[in-house]
Design a protein around this motif. Structure first.
Motif, PDB file in Angstrom:
ATOM      1  N   ASP A  90       1.422 -10.950  -6.665  1.00 21.35           N
ATOM      2  CA  ASP A  90       1.621 -11.210  -7.849  1.00 21.35           C
ATOM      3  C   ASP A  90       2.958 -11.531  -8.229  1.00 21.35           C
ATOM      4  O   ASP A  90       3.245 -12.401  -8.970  1.00 21.35           O
ATOM      5  CB  ASP A  90       0.971 -10.174  -8.632  1.00 21.35           C
ATOM      6  CG  ASP A  90      -0.523 -10.213  -8.808  1.00 21.35           C
ATOM      7  OD1 ASP A  90      -0.949 -11.347  -8.372  1.00 21.35           O
ATOM      8  OD2 ASP A  90      -1.262  -9.250  -9.014  1.00 21.35           O
ATOM      9  N   VAL A  91       3.926 -10.616  -7.714  1.00 19.56           N
ATOM     10  CA  VAL A  91       5.215 -10.794  -8.344  1.00 19.56           C
ATOM     11  C   VAL A  91       6.049 -12.054  -7.820  1.00 19.56           C
ATOM     12  O   VAL A  91       6.823 -12.855  -8.494  1.00 19.56           O
ATOM     13  CB  VAL A  91       6.073  -9.442  -8.279  1.00 19.56           C
ATOM     14  CG1 VAL A  91       7.448  -9.415  -8.230  1.00 19.56           C
ATOM     15  CG2 VAL A  91       5.415  -8.429  -8.913  1.00 19.56           C
ATOM     16  N   ILE A  98       6.595  -7.100 -13.219  1.00 20.97           N
ATOM     17  CA  ILE A  98       6.312  -5.435 -12.812  1.00 20.97           C
ATOM     18  C   ILE A  98       7.352  -4.745 -13.628  1.00 20.97           C
ATOM     19  O   ILE A  98       8.659  -5.050 -13.670  1.00 20.97           O
ATOM     20  CB  ILE A  98       6.703  -5.466 -11.334  1.00 20.97           C
ATOM     21  CG1 ILE A  98       5.935  -3.969 -10.774  1.00 20.97           C
ATOM     22  CG2 ILE A  98       7.910  -5.729 -10.752  1.00 20.97           C
ATOM     23  CD1 ILE A  98       5.745  -3.831  -9.485  1.00 20.97           C
ATOM     24  N   SER A  99       6.639  -3.655 -14.293  1.00 19.06           N
ATOM     25  CA  SER A  99       7.347  -2.844 -14.928  1.00 19.06           C
ATOM     26  C   SER A  99       7.991  -1.610 -14.036  1.00 19.06           C
ATOM     27  O   SER A  99       7.503  -1.489 -12.920  1.00 19.06           O
ATOM     28  CB  SER A  99       6.483  -2.314 -16.222  1.00 19.06           C
ATOM     29  OG  SER A  99       5.642  -1.441 -15.449  1.00 19.06           O
ATOM     30  N   GLU A 102       5.009   0.738 -13.204  1.00 18.25           N
ATOM     31  CA  GLU A 102       4.224   0.158 -12.297  1.00 18.25           C
ATOM     32  C   GLU A 102       5.021   0.549 -10.978  1.00 18.25           C
ATOM     33  O   GLU A 102       4.214   1.042  -9.689  1.00 18.25           O
ATOM     34  CB  GLU A 102       3.878  -1.226 -12.260  1.00 18.25           C
ATOM     35  CG  GLU A 102       2.987  -1.646 -13.129  1.00 18.25           C
ATOM     36  CD  GLU A 102       2.770  -2.983 -13.517  1.00 18.25           C
ATOM     37  OE1 GLU A 102       1.587  -3.633 -13.265  1.00 18.25           O
ATOM     38  OE2 GLU A 102       3.693  -3.835 -13.593  1.00 18.25           O
ATOM     39  N   THR A 103       6.316   0.226 -10.929  1.00 19.53           N
ATOM     40  CA  THR A 103       6.947   0.487  -9.609  1.00 19.53           C
ATOM     41  C   THR A 103       6.913   2.061  -9.088  1.00 19.53           C
ATOM     42  O   THR A 103       6.734   2.453  -8.188  1.00 19.53           O
ATOM     43  CB  THR A 103       8.479   0.122  -9.763  1.00 19.53           C
ATOM     44  OG1 THR A 103       8.233  -1.237 -10.136  1.00 19.53           O
ATOM     45  CG2 THR A 103       9.295   0.096  -8.429  1.00 19.53           C
ATOM     46  N   PHE A 104       7.141   2.813 -10.110  1.00 17.08           N
ATOM     47  CA  PHE A 104       7.052   4.191 -10.155  1.00 17.08           C
ATOM     48  C   PHE A 104       5.739   4.749  -9.528  1.00 17.08           C
ATOM     49  O   PHE A 104       5.898   5.563  -8.738  1.00 17.08           O
ATOM     50  CB  PHE A 104       7.368   5.064 -11.398  1.00 17.08           C
ATOM     51  CG  PHE A 104       7.342   6.593 -11.193  1.00 17.08           C
ATOM     52  CD1 PHE A 104       8.226   7.435 -10.809  1.00 17.08           C
ATOM     53  CD2 PHE A 104       6.177   7.086 -11.847  1.00 17.08           C
ATOM     54  CE1 PHE A 104       8.055   8.607 -10.584  1.00 17.08           C
ATOM     55  CE2 PHE A 104       6.127   8.538 -11.951  1.00 17.08           C
ATOM     56  CZ  PHE A 104       7.040   9.494 -11.171  1.00 17.08           C
ATOM     57  N   PHE A 105       4.564   4.353 -10.111  1.00 17.71           N
ATOM     58  CA  PHE A 105       3.094   4.832  -9.545  1.00 17.71           C
ATOM     59  C   PHE A 105       2.939   4.192  -8.337  1.00 17.71           C
ATOM     60  O   PHE A 105       2.413   4.891  -7.402  1.00 17.71           O
ATOM     61  CB  PHE A 105       2.302   4.333 -10.672  1.00 17.71           C
ATOM     62  CG  PHE A 105       2.443   5.388 -11.953  1.00 17.71           C
ATOM     63  CD1 PHE A 105       2.421   6.671 -11.867  1.00 17.71           C
ATOM     64  CD2 PHE A 105       2.758   4.855 -13.139  1.00 17.71           C
ATOM     65  CE1 PHE A 105       2.401   7.506 -12.817  1.00 17.71           C
ATOM     66  CE2 PHE A 105       3.007   5.704 -14.119  1.00 17.71           C
ATOM     67  CZ  PHE A 105       2.751   7.011 -14.073  1.00 17.71           C
ATOM     68  N   LEU A 106       3.450   3.156  -8.103  1.00 19.40           N
ATOM     69  CA  LEU A 106       3.217   2.424  -6.692  1.00 19.40           C
ATOM     70  C   LEU A 106       3.892   3.123  -5.764  1.00 19.40           C
ATOM     71  O   LEU A 106       3.398   3.708  -4.420  1.00 19.40           O
ATOM     72  CB  LEU A 106       3.572   0.831  -6.530  1.00 19.40           C
ATOM     73  CG  LEU A 106       2.586  -0.047  -6.823  1.00 19.40           C
ATOM     74  CD1 LEU A 106       3.338  -1.403  -7.057  1.00 19.40           C
ATOM     75  CD2 LEU A 106       1.261  -0.154  -6.367  1.00 19.40           C
ATOM     76  N   MET A 107       5.042   3.588  -5.943  1.00 19.10           N
ATOM     77  CA  MET A 107       5.956   4.694  -5.074  1.00 19.10           C
ATOM     78  C   MET A 107       5.187   5.877  -4.871  1.00 19.10           C
ATOM     79  O   MET A 107       5.217   6.317  -3.778  1.00 19.10           O
ATOM     80  CB  MET A 107       7.420   4.744  -5.474  1.00 19.10           C
ATOM     81  CG  MET A 107       8.287   3.361  -5.385  1.00 19.10           C
ATOM     82  SD  MET A 107       8.148   2.677  -3.997  1.00 19.10           S
ATOM     83  CE  MET A 107       9.144   3.852  -2.917  1.00 19.10           C
TER      84      MET A 107
END
Length: 125
Positions: A90-91, A98-99, A102-107
């Motif tokens: 998507d990115v 990507i916020s 979102e990055t934090f929760f994916l990590m």
């Protein structure tokens, strides 16, 4: 080798997901013998072929992986990897933003998977 199978299955699942996204039953009415080999026909048939091919490949590699890795662990890794791959597509391909959240929760998801891998109890054989 099982972990490689999981990553390959996740890549095929990602491709399958985007095939489903672009698959339209309503377009099949427009398909006929004169345009099936032209660009407009390919755009109609390609998502269906992707759906079938990527789906079969995904199930094949996932089935190879769960023979060697506990099922819950394999499913968690496969799902998390697919989620990350979908977001990366998507990115980078669809130019979606990507916020930081979102990055934090994916990590967090990936850290959880790594934690499960490190601290899981291996079955006695």
């Amino acid at each position: 080798m099982a972990w490689l199978y999981l990553i390959i299955a996740a890549l095929f699942e990602t491709a399958w997901t985007f095939s489903v996204k672009y698959f339209k039953f309503s377009s099949f009415r427009l398909l006929n013998t004169t345009n099936i080999y032209k660009a407009e026909g390919i755009y109609i048939v390609a998502p269906l072929l992707g759906y079938i091919i990527f789906g079969i490949a995904n199930v094949y590699f996932f089935s190879l992986a769960i023979k060697q890795v506990p099922t819950a662990m394999a499913f968690a890794v496969w799902t998390a990897s697919t989620l990350v791959f979908i977001k990366l597509v998507d990115v980078f391909f669809f130019r979606q933003h990507i916020s930081w959240a979102e990055t934090f929760f994916l990590m967090l998801i990936m850290i959880g998977i790594i934690g499960m891998r490190i601290y899981s109890v291996s079955p006695d054989k």
